[in-house]
Design a protein around this motif. Structure first.
Motif, PDB file in Angstrom:
ATOM      1  N   ALA A  82      20.773 -13.056  -7.292  1.00 53.57           N
ATOM      2  CA  ALA A  82      20.033 -13.637  -6.339  1.00 53.57           C
ATOM      3  C   ALA A  82      20.238 -15.130  -6.719  1.00 53.57           C
ATOM      4  N   GLU A  83      20.781 -15.946  -5.813  1.00 55.17           N
ATOM      5  CA  GLU A  83      20.854 -17.271  -6.186  1.00 55.17           C
ATOM      6  C   GLU A  83      20.330 -18.125  -5.005  1.00 55.17           C
ATOM      7  N   PRO A  84      19.892 -19.358  -5.006  1.00 58.90           N
ATOM      8  CA  PRO A  84      19.341 -20.477  -3.993  1.00 58.90           C
ATOM      9  C   PRO A  84      20.445 -20.279  -2.887  1.00 58.90           C
ATOM     10  N   GLY A  85      19.901 -20.099  -1.575  1.00 53.20           N
ATOM     11  CA  GLY A  85      20.727 -20.156  -0.503  1.00 53.20           C
ATOM     12  C   GLY A  85      21.107 -18.488  -0.124  1.00 53.20           C
ATOM     13  N   ASP A  86      20.746 -17.569  -0.932  1.00 52.64           N
ATOM     14  CA  ASP A  86      20.794 -16.363  -0.631  1.00 52.64           C
ATOM     15  C   ASP A  86      19.738 -15.594   0.312  1.00 52.64           C
ATOM     16  N   LEU A  87      19.641 -14.700   1.092  1.00 59.04           N
ATOM     17  CA  LEU A  87      18.506 -13.919   1.638  1.00 59.04           C
ATOM     18  C   LEU A  87      18.402 -12.602   0.941  1.00 59.04           C
ATOM     19  N   LEU A  88      17.264 -12.461   0.380  1.00 56.39           N
ATOM     20  CA  LEU A  88      16.689 -11.253  -0.234  1.00 56.39           C
ATOM     21  C   LEU A  88      16.252 -10.304   0.858  1.00 56.39           C
ATOM     22  N   VAL A  89      17.057  -9.121   1.051  1.00 53.25           N
ATOM     23  CA  VAL A  89      16.526  -8.217   1.922  1.00 53.25           C
ATOM     24  C   VAL A  89      15.678  -7.255   1.462  1.00 53.25           C
ATOM     25  N   VAL A  90      14.399  -7.074   1.976  1.00 57.87           N
ATOM     26  CA  VAL A  90      13.465  -6.098   1.392  1.00 57.87           C
ATOM     27  C   VAL A  90      12.810  -4.984   2.704  1.00 57.87           C
ATOM     28  N   ASP A  91      13.093  -3.856   2.282  1.00 56.05           N
ATOM     29  CA  ASP A  91      12.797  -3.028   3.182  1.00 56.05           C
ATOM     30  C   ASP A  91      11.464  -2.178   2.706  1.00 56.05           C
ATOM     31  N   ILE A  92      10.610  -2.007   3.491  1.00 59.28           N
ATOM     32  CA  ILE A  92       9.328  -1.353   3.126  1.00 59.28           C
ATOM     33  C   ILE A  92       9.537   0.190   3.278  1.00 59.28           C
ATOM     34  N   LEU A  93       9.320   1.032   2.293  1.00 54.72           N
ATOM     35  CA  LEU A  93       9.647   2.388   2.428  1.00 54.72           C
ATOM     36  C   LEU A  93       8.526   3.145   2.696  1.00 54.72           C
ATOM     37  N   ASP A  94       7.404   2.554   1.940  1.00 58.05           N
ATOM     38  CA  ASP A  94       6.037   3.396   2.040  1.00 58.05           C
ATOM     39  C   ASP A  94       4.981   2.530   1.490  1.00 58.05           C
ATOM     40  N   LEU A  95       3.706   2.423   1.964  1.00 57.90           N
ATOM     41  CA  LEU A  95       2.707   1.799   1.163  1.00 57.90           C
ATOM     42  C   LEU A  95       1.342   2.483   1.716  1.00 57.90           C
ATOM     43  N   GLY A  96       0.239   2.220   0.474  1.00 59.11           N
ATOM     44  CA  GLY A  96      -0.931   2.873   1.140  1.00 59.11           C
ATOM     45  C   GLY A  96      -2.126   2.513  -0.003  1.00 59.11           C
ATOM     46  N   PRO A  97      -3.242   3.123   0.174  1.00 55.79           N
ATOM     47  CA  PRO A  97      -4.376   2.826  -0.798  1.00 55.79           C
ATOM     48  C   PRO A  97      -3.813   3.438  -2.285  1.00 55.79           C
ATOM     49  N   VAL A  98      -4.822   3.009  -3.074  1.00 56.78           N
ATOM     50  CA  VAL A  98      -4.385   3.946  -4.585  1.00 56.78           C
ATOM     51  C   VAL A  98      -4.409   5.298  -4.252  1.00 56.78           C
ATOM     52  N   PRO A  99      -3.136   5.742  -4.761  1.00 52.19           N
ATOM     53  CA  PRO A  99      -2.912   7.345  -4.610  1.00 52.19           C
ATOM     54  C   PRO A  99      -3.976   8.391  -5.441  1.00 52.19           C
ATOM     55  N   GLN A 100      -4.922   9.300  -4.685  1.00 55.56           N
ATOM     56  CA  GLN A 100      -5.638  10.061  -5.255  1.00 55.56           C
ATOM     57  C   GLN A 100      -6.673   9.671  -6.212  1.00 55.56           C
ATOM     58  N   GLU A 101      -7.131   8.512  -5.801  1.00 52.34           N
ATOM     59  CA  GLU A 101      -8.336   7.817  -6.592  1.00 52.34           C
ATOM     60  C   GLU A 101      -9.619   7.685  -5.752  1.00 52.34           C
ATOM     61  N   VAL A 102     -10.746   7.896  -6.318  1.00 53.11           N
ATOM     62  CA  VAL A 102     -11.934   7.548  -5.290  1.00 53.11           C
ATOM     63  C   VAL A 102     -12.681   6.916  -6.565  1.00 53.11           C
ATOM     64  N   GLY A 103     -13.190   5.656  -6.277  1.00 51.31           N
ATOM     65  CA  GLY A 103     -14.067   4.723  -7.184  1.00 51.31           C
ATOM     66  C   GLY A 103     -14.469   3.437  -6.486  1.00 51.31           C
ATOM     67  N   ASP A 104     -14.864   2.556  -7.552  1.00 49.99           N
ATOM     68  CA  ASP A 104     -15.641   1.463  -7.029  1.00 49.99           C
ATOM     69  C   ASP A 104     -14.646   0.073  -6.506  1.00 49.99           C
ATOM     70  N   VAL A 105     -13.423   0.290  -6.703  1.00 50.10           N
ATOM     71  CA  VAL A 105     -12.417  -1.015  -6.288  1.00 50.10           C
ATOM     72  C   VAL A 105     -12.119  -0.584  -4.912  1.00 50.10           C
ATOM     73  N   PRO A 106     -11.875  -1.685  -4.118  1.00 46.15           N
ATOM     74  CA  PRO A 106     -11.282  -1.385  -2.751  1.00 46.15           C
ATOM     75  C   PRO A 106      -9.814  -0.892  -3.025  1.00 46.15           C
ATOM     76  N   GLY A 107      -9.784   0.085  -2.164  1.00 45.03           N
ATOM     77  CA  GLY A 107      -8.425   0.904  -2.303  1.00 45.03           C
ATOM     78  C   GLY A 107      -8.538   2.415  -2.869  1.00 45.03           C
ATOM     79  N   GLN A 108      -9.592   2.540  -3.616  1.00 40.71           N
ATOM     80  CA  GLN A 108      -9.957   3.868  -4.128  1.00 40.71           C
ATOM     81  C   GLN A 108     -10.665   4.356  -3.068  1.00 40.71           C
ATOM     82  N   GLY A 109     -10.196   5.017  -1.830  1.00 46.00           N
ATOM     83  CA  GLY A 109     -10.806   5.592  -0.833  1.00 46.00           C
ATOM     84  C   GLY A 109     -11.643   4.833   0.042  1.00 46.00           C
ATOM     85  N   TRP A 110     -11.645   3.384  -0.043  1.00 50.55           N
ATOM     86  CA  TRP A 110     -12.357   2.568   1.024  1.00 50.55           C
ATOM     87  C   TRP A 110     -11.591   1.104   0.906  1.00 50.55           C
ATOM     88  N   GLY A 111     -12.035   0.324   1.704  1.00 50.07           N
ATOM     89  CA  GLY A 111     -11.949  -1.043   1.952  1.00 50.07           C
ATOM     90  C   GLY A 111     -12.782  -1.488   2.665  1.00 50.07           C
TER      91      GLY A 111
END
Length: 415
Positions: A82-111
């Motif tokens: 990657a060099e200045p003047g290029d375009l970085l192409v970013v595809d979002i494949l997946d996203l979500g909360p912290v997987p399989q975790e429940v806890g005290d931090v946002p993302g662990q089953g709650w927000g």
């Protein structure tokens, strides 16, 4: 399975990770990892305040949140070639909360969704709601509910609030100069007109010594969107999206975080999305010389994903560019028009038993649609807010019999 290139232990501060992230934009923040065009990667993210907000019934943590820490960004990621003047192409494949975790931090089953106090950032309606409030949301698959907003359930449009490339030294200097010039027009304003560089609580990845000192002195705060991308808070930037980011430095130095389970257009409470930590999977590629080829000189281009919930019925609220408090006519003011559309929606929901703060929180978190409906019929710009009726377990449509008012509980308030 994408390659995990930035990992986060949710039990630890971003500062205490094996490879810490950063909370300023600066070209000298060292890359945390190197990837190649064509690679699929996973980036794990910490909630944007670094875990300052708790799953409780008080909004004192929102009132007292220390914004000098924001945002907790994972990266930077160096992209080979990657060099200045290029375009970085970013595809979002997946996203979500912290997987399989429940806890005290946002993302662990709650927000959470927060209304920030006027003295600490404020929000779109801060003059009407100057105090801090909060709603906790529990996740169940793709849906969420809140004990602080009973009668509501909806499908989230999960998305990152913030991703971008590093600025060049010249671009960073321009940001700082123009934002300081704005601050200088009213330096005592509350909330402030902009957030200048701040050495306090700067996190510069693995930088040390003079490099870290320079990042702290000159690094741009991450609150607004800028030419590199940054904090766009676009709710449709979700799975299936493709983004074309301008590249300003060798390697692009791609970073981000601030994951959201859901958000309404505008994220109007400032902390208006349902905030969480979690993961995001990308595929990265390059268009060599793409900035000139496609005239992408100031901001990224986004092709939204096609996975949002499909609501078909709405109650739509309209606002015009008039300050109704002082009965002052403004000229083509779309910001005031959308503000009035939001206030009209708040007043309407109050008739069903919600407090104004509850209604405000809901409009920030639920997948409402905000539209600039007209900017040519002078002097009034016209904006509209589309509120899906199906997210309520009661009928909010106007009828001759009037609204069904009920006890809708309470959001979390500050003492």
């Amino acid at each position: 399975m994408p390659d995990v290139v930035f990992s986060v232990d949710q039990a630890r501060s971003m500062r205490d990770q094996a490879v810490p992230g950063h909370n300023r934009w600066h070209p000298d923040i060292p890359p945390a990892v190197t990837v190649r065009p064509g690679q699929s990667i996973r980036v794990e993210c910490r909630e944007w305040t670094d875990g300052q907000i708790g799953n409780n019934d008080s909004a004192n943590d929102v009132r007292d949140v220390d914004l000098t820490h924001a945002h907790m960004l994972s990266g930077p990621i160096y992209v080979e070639g990657a060099e200045p003047g290029d375009l970085l192409v970013v595809d979002i494949l997946d996203l979500g909360p912290v997987p399989q975790e429940v806890g005290d931090v946002p993302g662990q089953g709650w927000g959470y969704t927060g209304i920030f106090a006027k003295a600490n950032g404020g929000g779109f309606l801060t003059d009407r709601f100057p105090d801090a409030y909060k709603a906790i949301w529990d996740f169940a698959g793709q849906k969420c509910t809140s004990r602080h907003l009973p009668g509501v359930e909806f499908t989230g449009i999960t998305h990152p609030g913030l991703f971008g490339t590093a600025p060049s030294p010249e671009l960073l200097a321009r940001w700082n100069a123009r934002e300081q010039a704005l601050i200088d027009t009213d330096p005592e304003r509350v909330p402030a007109l902009a957030l200048p560089p701040l050495e306090e609580n700067t996190l510069g990845g693995t930088a040390t010594g003079d490099t870290l000192a320079a990042i702290a002195r000159d690094g741009a705060r991450t609150v607004p969107a800028r030419e590199n991308g940054g904090n766009h808070d676009i709710k449709n930037f979700t799975r299936g999206s493709r983004v074309f980011y301008p590249v300003h430095v060798p390697g692009a130095l791609f970073s981000g975080g601030d994951l959201h389970f859901s958000q309404g257009d505008g994220e109007i409470t400032f902390c208006g999305a349902i905030e969480m930590g979690g993961f995001i999977d990308f595929h990265v590629d390059l268009i060599k010389g793409g900035m000139e080829t496609y005239a992408v000189t100031t901001n990224p281009i986004l092709m939204p994903g096609n996975v949002e919930p499909r609501y078909s019925e709405f109650v739509t609220f309209i606002g015009i560019g008039v300050d109704h408090g002082s009965d002052t006519q403004l000229y083509n003011d779309a910001t005031m028009a959308y503000r009035n559309a939001c206030l009209n929606a708040v007043a309407y929901l109050e008739k069903f038993g919600y407090s104004g703060a509850q209604a405000y929180l809901l409009l920030g978190a639920a997948p409402i649609e905000g539209r600039v409906s007209g900017v040519v019929d002078i002097p009034n710009a016209c904006c509209s807010l589309y509120l899906p009726t199906a997210i309520f377990d009661f009928d909010i449509r106007p009828t001759a019999s009037g609204p069904v008012r009920a006890d809708r509980g309470s959001c979390a308030v500050s003492s």
